[in-house]
Design a protein around this motif. Structure first.
Motif, short mmCIF file in Angstrom:
data_model
loop_
_atom_site.label_atom_id
_atom_site.label_comp_id
_atom_site.label_asym_id
_atom_site.label_seq_id
_atom_site.Cartn_x
_atom_site.Cartn_y
_atom_site.Cartn_z
N ALA A 272 53.66 88.13 38.94
CA ALA A 272 53.73 87.53 37.99
C ALA A 272 53.71 86.07 38.22
O ALA A 272 55.04 85.16 37.81
N CYS A 273 52.51 85.40 38.67
CA CYS A 273 52.29 84.17 39.19
C CYS A 273 52.59 83.43 37.43
O CYS A 273 51.76 83.83 36.90
N ILE A 274 52.52 81.78 37.62
CA ILE A 274 51.58 81.00 36.80
C ILE A 274 50.76 80.23 37.05
O ILE A 274 50.21 80.33 38.35
N SER A 275 49.66 80.37 35.72
CA SER A 275 48.56 79.03 36.47
C SER A 275 48.93 78.14 36.48
O SER A 275 49.39 77.26 35.65
N PRO A 276 47.97 77.72 37.28
CA PRO A 276 48.12 76.20 37.81
C PRO A 276 48.15 75.03 36.71
O PRO A 276 48.38 74.76 36.74
N MET A 277 47.62 75.64 35.51
CA MET A 277 46.32 74.45 34.42
C MET A 277 47.78 75.08 33.38
O MET A 277 48.41 74.07 33.34
N ASN A 278 48.83 76.05 33.56
CA ASN A 278 50.29 75.96 32.48
C ASN A 278 50.63 75.04 33.84
O ASN A 278 51.94 74.30 32.68
N SER A 279 50.86 75.34 34.66
CA SER A 279 51.71 74.49 35.27
C SER A 279 51.41 72.99 34.84
O SER A 279 52.62 72.06 34.55
N PHE A 280 50.26 72.52 34.64
CA PHE A 280 49.65 71.13 34.58
C PHE A 280 50.43 70.83 33.08
O PHE A 280 50.89 69.73 32.44
N LEU A 281 50.66 71.47 32.28
CA LEU A 281 51.00 71.41 30.64
C LEU A 281 52.10 71.61 30.42
O LEU A 281 53.01 70.25 29.29
N LEU A 282 53.27 72.22 31.27
CA LEU A 282 54.19 72.03 30.96
C LEU A 282 55.14 71.09 31.48
O LEU A 282 55.92 70.47 31.57
N LEU A 283 54.31 70.55 32.99
CA LEU A 283 54.61 68.69 33.59
C LEU A 283 54.69 67.74 32.30
O LEU A 283 55.19 67.26 32.23
N GLN A 284 53.23 68.18 31.67
CA GLN A 284 52.88 66.79 30.13
C GLN A 284 54.60 67.05 29.39
O GLN A 284 54.59 65.95 29.15
N GLY A 285 54.63 68.10 29.32
CA GLY A 285 55.75 68.37 28.37
C GLY A 285 57.09 67.80 28.85
O GLY A 285 57.92 67.47 27.90
N LEU A 286 57.13 67.86 30.10
CA LEU A 286 58.38 67.16 30.68
C LEU A 286 59.04 65.77 30.88
O LEU A 286 59.85 65.42 30.84
N GLU A 287 57.93 65.43 31.07
CA GLU A 287 57.52 64.06 30.60
C GLU A 287 57.82 63.10 30.03
O GLU A 287 58.40 61.78 29.52
N THR A 288 58.09 64.19 28.79
CA THR A 288 58.20 63.05 27.34
C THR A 288 59.59 63.79 26.95
O THR A 288 59.73 63.90 25.54
N LEU A 289 60.47 65.11 27.38
CA LEU A 289 61.74 65.84 27.38
C LEU A 289 62.24 65.37 26.30
O LEU A 289 62.71 66.11 25.35
N SER A 290 62.72 63.63 26.68
CA SER A 290 63.69 63.77 26.47
C SER A 290 63.72 62.84 25.07
O SER A 290 64.43 62.95 23.76
#
Lengths: 429, 177
Positions: A272-290
């Motif tokens: 059940a691996c994650i797609s690199p593209m999804n990892s990128f989009l989730l990283l974009q989310g983390l950058e504005t998390l707070s």
């Protein structure tokens, strides 16, 4: 002598897990959309396969974009490391498959996401793993449910959808006294609102699909571990591994042993691996998390207060309201606010609660009716007929869900617009 | 990929040390200096068992270009490297002594390391002797305690990050080739 900097949470949201590389210097995390990686030479290939060298072999096991996401989440959770997988469900399943063997037991809160309930009750049962459910607020019920076969405690930091708050401190003390790990699903809180490892939990799982990604674009999950748990008496991690020539993960990798085992065996084998593209989009989310979470919880608080005063509402279960049984506990563990997902009950006009719920949802203009939470947009759902519909009436009431329960995930819209929409839909009932 | 100049981050996870002890026995400037300058590493207690942690570390360090000398009562070779029974029997100079032996043996090994003129001594995870460490520091050696050479090399070289581990390194500077 040491003037080393402890960087703050917001700084780590933006920088942890990514150093601009020497060749290109790309400032954004590059998307490594590749299945596999060319070896330097035959020796390196052998070293990698024996886990003697760090490096990438195949994206099912690791990927550089995903590694940035993993390290960033680990940093924000104050964990020793992380493994990202295809979804939140895959994350918790990978934890169970890494820790448990047939015949083992876990004790879990009864206030869980419906999908987690079915995984625990039905899928784990096929693997001869027994789950005992307990009232999460009653510490003695946890204690009573522990047997010599119990290998872990499991709960959600903010219960879905009753808004109960897991009492992390006594629960992690209980786990510690039995030498078993406390596993916490912290999806509703994100590492910005609560960091369970700081309260003594051993493992944190997230559906990163939700507030971490934050924009409803990508499915992903992540497992974070504290690096502080002694796995000596966990044969699945401490004993020689037949699929790695007798490698003892805990002995060889120490505080990375659990995560190495989870990545290099469980995820390698279950796929059940994650797609690199999804990892990128989730990283974009983390950058504005707070920034986003501050707005999510401020809007949620305003909506909860509005609904609590509304004549067509009978109950609002949000721990940010003073009459919620866990109001004080929420202030302790989630001082910036107890998330942005909560449930309320509609006062039925003609006596049919289910029909009232249906009418309400169909009258909303701004809230999206769908099965997700943690989008930037506000969302609504009727749990009894959707997310929790696989559960029996007894399981529903155990989880605090009735036929008149509506669940909201509050987004980032103008507060006044959200209040307007809810008001007009309630009046339409 | 390496980081080039040293980083100024607090490396605080997975240690039982106080901040003062970390600064003295786990100083990341010293760690980076040792990893950059050392060429010959004597590994005391290196096991011939392929699945032992010490064997993993030795095999990693050899691949990364270090010269590894097994120090063990065992005769013959490990990973193609000639074994020596103790530090004093090792011909030539030793840059780093890496200790994979129980804490109670550390004092004797530190004394040997001082006697043979080693530049640095490193004890692996959970191997501790503060008195021995102070003795070596007083003799002018660099000392690192309760850390893994492979993990620390991986932290600054980039490999640990690929395994999803929290390196605690935060920097906007471009990595050095």
């Amino acid at each position: 002598m040491s003037n080393k900097r402890n960087f703050g949470f917001d700084t780590r949201m933006l920088h942890a897990g990514h150093i601009p590389d020497s060749m290109v210097g790309a400032r954004a995390v590059p998307i490594f959309q590749t299945t596999s990686y060319v070896f330097n030479d035959a020796d390196q290939a052998a070293q990698l396969f024996e886990l003697k060298q760090y490096g990438n072999i195949y994206t099912r096991i690791s990927n550089p974009t995903t590694a940035s996401f993993e390290e960033r989440v680990a940093s924000l959770e104050n964990g020793t490391g992380a493994v990202a997988v295809a979804s939140g469900m895959a994350a918790q399943f990978a934890v169970f498959m890494t820790l448990l063997a047939p015949g083992d037991e876990i004790v879990a809160s009864s206030h869980l996401y419906g999908g987690t309930m079915t995984q625990l009750v039905h899928t784990l049962k096929k693997l001869s793993i027994t789950v005992h459910f307990v009232d999460p607020s009653d510490i003695t019920s946890w204690e009573k449910a522990i047997t010599p076969k119990t290998r872990a405690l499991y709960g959600e930091i903010i219960g879905n959808p009753g808004g109960t708050i897991l009492d992390l401190e006594p629960l992690s003390a209980l786990a510690k006294s039995h030498c078993i790990p406390l596993i916490v699903d912290s999806t509703f809180a994100t590492p910005y609102l609560c960091r369970p490892l700081d309260w003594g939990a051993t493992i944190v799982v997230h559906s990163a699909t939700k507030f971490i990604g934050g924009h409803g674009t990508s499915i992903g999950g992540v497992v974070v571990e504290s690096g502080k748990f002694d796995y000596t008496r966990y044969p699945t991690i401490a004993d020689p591994s037949p699929s790695y020539h007798g490698l003892r993960f805990y002995d060889t990798f120490g505080h990375y042993g659990f995560l190495m085992k989870l990545r290099c065996e469980t995820v390698r084998d279950t796929g059940a691996c994650i797609s690199p593209m999804n990892s990128f989009l989730l990283l974009q989310g983390l950058e504005t998390l707070s920034l986003r979470m501050d707005r999510h919880v401020a809007n949620a608080q305003a909506v909860a207060e509005f609904l609590a005063q509304h004549p067509r509402v009978t109950a609002v279960r949000y721990a940010g309201l003073p009459d919620h049984p866990h109001f004080e506990r929420a202030k302790k563990y989630l001082p910036q606010g107890p998330g942005a997902v909560f449930a309320f009950n509609i006062k039925p006009s003609s006596g049919d609660a289910r029909a009232a719920g249906k009418k309400f949802i169909e009258s909303l203009q701004l809230f999206s009716h769908l099965a997700n939470i943690g989008d930037a947009r506000s969302l609504v759902i009727h749990p009894a007929s959707t997310t929790h519909q696989q559960l029996s009436d007894e399981e529903l009431s155990m989880g605090g869900i009735g036929p008149d329960t509506i669940r909201l995930s509050i987004g980032l819209e103008n507060r006044e617009d959200l209040l307007w929409d809810l008001d007009q839909a309630l009046r339409a009932v | 990929m390496g980081l080039g100049s040293s980083t100024a981050c607090s490396i605080s996870l997975n240690t039982s040390f106080t901040p003062e002890q970390r600064a003295r026995y786990q100083n990341d400037d010293v760690i980076q200096d040792i990893l950059r300058s050392a060429k010959t590493i004597a590994m005391v207690g290196l096991s011939a068992d392929k699945q032992k942690a010490s064997h993993f570390v030795a095999s990693y360090l050899l691949y990364e270009g270090y010269r590894v000398i097994p120090v063990t009562p065992r005769n013959g070779e490990i990973l193609g490297q000639t074994c020596y029974p103790d530090l004093k029997s090792v011909p030539g100079k030793i840059d780093l002594v890496d200790i994979f032996r129980p804490s109670h043996e550390v004092m004797g090994l530190m004394e040997d390391a001082i006697a043979v003129g080693a530049k640095a001594v490193w004890t692996q995870l959970r191997i501790l002797d503060f008195d021995a460490a102070e003795k070596a520091i007083a003799a002018g050696l660099n000392v690192i305690m309760d850390k893994c050479v492979k993990m620390e090399h991986g932290r600054y070289q980039g490999g640990l990050h690929w395994a999803g581990m929290n390196t605690e390194i935060i920097t906007a500077r471009r990595a050095k080739a």
